[in-house]
Write an enzyme that holds these catalytic residues in place. Structure first.
Site, PDB file in Angstrom:
ATOM      1  N   LYS A   1       4.396   2.735  -5.925  1.00 18.79           N
ATOM      2  CA  LYS A   1       4.399   2.515  -4.480  1.00 18.79           C
ATOM      3  C   LYS A   1       3.007   2.110  -4.042  1.00 18.79           C
ATOM      4  CE  LYS A   1       5.359   4.860  -0.187  1.00 18.79           C
ATOM      5  NZ  LYS A   1       5.729   6.061   0.517  1.00 18.79           N
TER       6      LYS A   1
ATOM      7  N   PRO B   1      -4.281   1.570  -0.680  1.00 18.17           N
ATOM      8  CA  PRO B   1      -3.896   0.599  -1.706  1.00 18.17           C
ATOM      9  C   PRO B   1      -4.713   0.768  -2.991  1.00 18.17           C
ATOM     10  CG  PRO B   1      -4.187  -0.474   0.430  1.00 18.17           C
ATOM     11  CD  PRO B   1      -4.701   0.927   0.569  1.00 18.17           C
ATOM     12  N   ASN B   2      -4.136   0.327  -4.095  1.00 16.59           N
ATOM     13  CA  ASN B   2      -4.797   0.322  -5.410  1.00 16.59           C
ATOM     14  C   ASN B   2      -5.263   1.706  -5.863  1.00 16.59           C
ATOM     15  OD1 ASN B   2      -4.510  -2.503  -5.530  1.00 16.59           O
ATOM     16  ND2 ASN B   2      -6.308  -2.715  -4.196  1.00 16.59           N
ATOM     17  N   ARG B   3      -4.561   2.744  -5.381  1.00 13.31           N
ATOM     18  CA  ARG B   3      -4.903   4.121  -5.773  1.00 13.31           C
ATOM     19  C   ARG B   3      -6.312   4.545  -5.352  1.00 13.31           C
ATOM     20  NH1 ARG B   3      -0.335   3.537  -5.829  1.00 13.31           N
ATOM     21  NH2 ARG B   3       1.154   3.838  -7.508  1.00 13.31           N
ATOM     22  N   MET B   4      -6.875   3.789  -4.390  1.00 18.56           N
ATOM     23  CA  MET B   4      -8.211   4.138  -3.889  1.00 18.56           C
ATOM     24  C   MET B   4      -8.051   5.025  -2.656  1.00 18.56           C
ATOM     25  SD  MET B   4     -10.476   2.809  -5.875  1.00 18.56           S
ATOM     26  CE  MET B   4     -11.994   2.382  -5.032  1.00 18.56           C
TER      27      MET B   4
END
Ligand SMILES: Cc1cc2nc3c(=O)[nH]c(=O)nc-3n(C[C@H](O)[C@H](O)[C@H](O)COP(=O)(O)O)c2cc1C
Length: 215
Positions: free
Chosen positions: A10, A191-194
């Site tokens: 996700k 976003p981007n697991r950040m």
């Protein structure tokens, strides 16, 4: 059995959390996030939270309870004091609460110390409950083994009869716990697991140290 879930993925993009926009008091941020969820994403049980305790067997155990009140002091839920969690808390009051609101991609992790609230406060809440819930609290020796569903239903029936015309008293083994936080972490998916993670840690002078954690 082999169920590969590696394609569950996700992108989190519903919000952000900046150090310079958080209040000094984490309870204020808790309140804001709670209202945000109620207003923008009614999941039904916004107040459902997981509480983890360290059990008498040394294992942590997590289960869902309902947050019934929060104040400057902490987070209140109700349960059976003789339940597995009640006994765990009596032996070790250090607990962890977790609230995950997937609609807003937010998680709050609260470490704290649990203690029983004053009996008159538990009385007040018990009185506000519907009769069915009151009798349920009386009927159940929560977390104890029972031979059958029928035995449980029978107990309830007997209690319904017993209290048909009288007030249902709060059993002394049932009441509230307040979890007084020592740390509160606010997690906002990005976003981007950040992801954003802001940690509030209670210091000796009772002020909160605020820091950003890596995702
Ligand atoms: C949505 C939801 C809300 C719950 N609320 C409570 C609650 O407020 N108090 C409670 O004692 N158990 C509640 N339960 C049941 C607990 O998860 C748990 O089964 C029970 O407290 C016994 O836990 P224990 O044996 O570890 O003490 C709830 C469960 C769910 C799924």
């Amino acid at each position: 059995m082999d169920n590969d879930l590696s394609n569950y993925r996700k992108a989190y993009q519903k919000g952000s959390l900046e150090l310079n926009e958080v209040p000094e008091n984490p309870m204020e941020l808790f309140q804001k996030w709670f209202y945000d969820v109620e207003k923008n994403f009614d999941e039904g049980e916004t107040n459902a939270m997981t509480i983890s305790t360290i059990g008498l067997d040394g294992f942590p155990k997590s289960r869902v309870v309902l947050l019934k009140k929060y104040t400057e002091e902490g987070f209140i839920f109700y349960t059976n004091y003789n339940s597995e969690k009640g006994k765990a808390i009596a032996a070790n009051p250090k607990v962890c609460l977790n609230l995950f609101w997937h609609g807003l991609e937010r998680q709050i992790i609260i470490k704290g110390n649990a203690e029983k609230i004053a009996p008159n406060l538990s009385d007040g809440y018990f009185e506000s409950r519907p009769d069915g819930s009151k009798l349920g609290a009386l009927a159940s020796e929560q977390s104890q083994e029972i031979d059958s569903r029928e035995s449980l239903d029978l107990r309830l029936k007997e209690l319904e009869k017993k209290y048909a015309n009288t007030e249902i008293p709060r059993p002394e083994y049932w009441g509230g716990f307040i979890v007084k936080p020592v740390s509160m972490e606010f997690w906002q998916g990005r976003p981007n697991r950040m992801h954003d993670r802001i940690l509030f840690a209670l210091q000796e002078d009772y002020s909160w140290k605020i820091s950003r954690l890596q995702p």
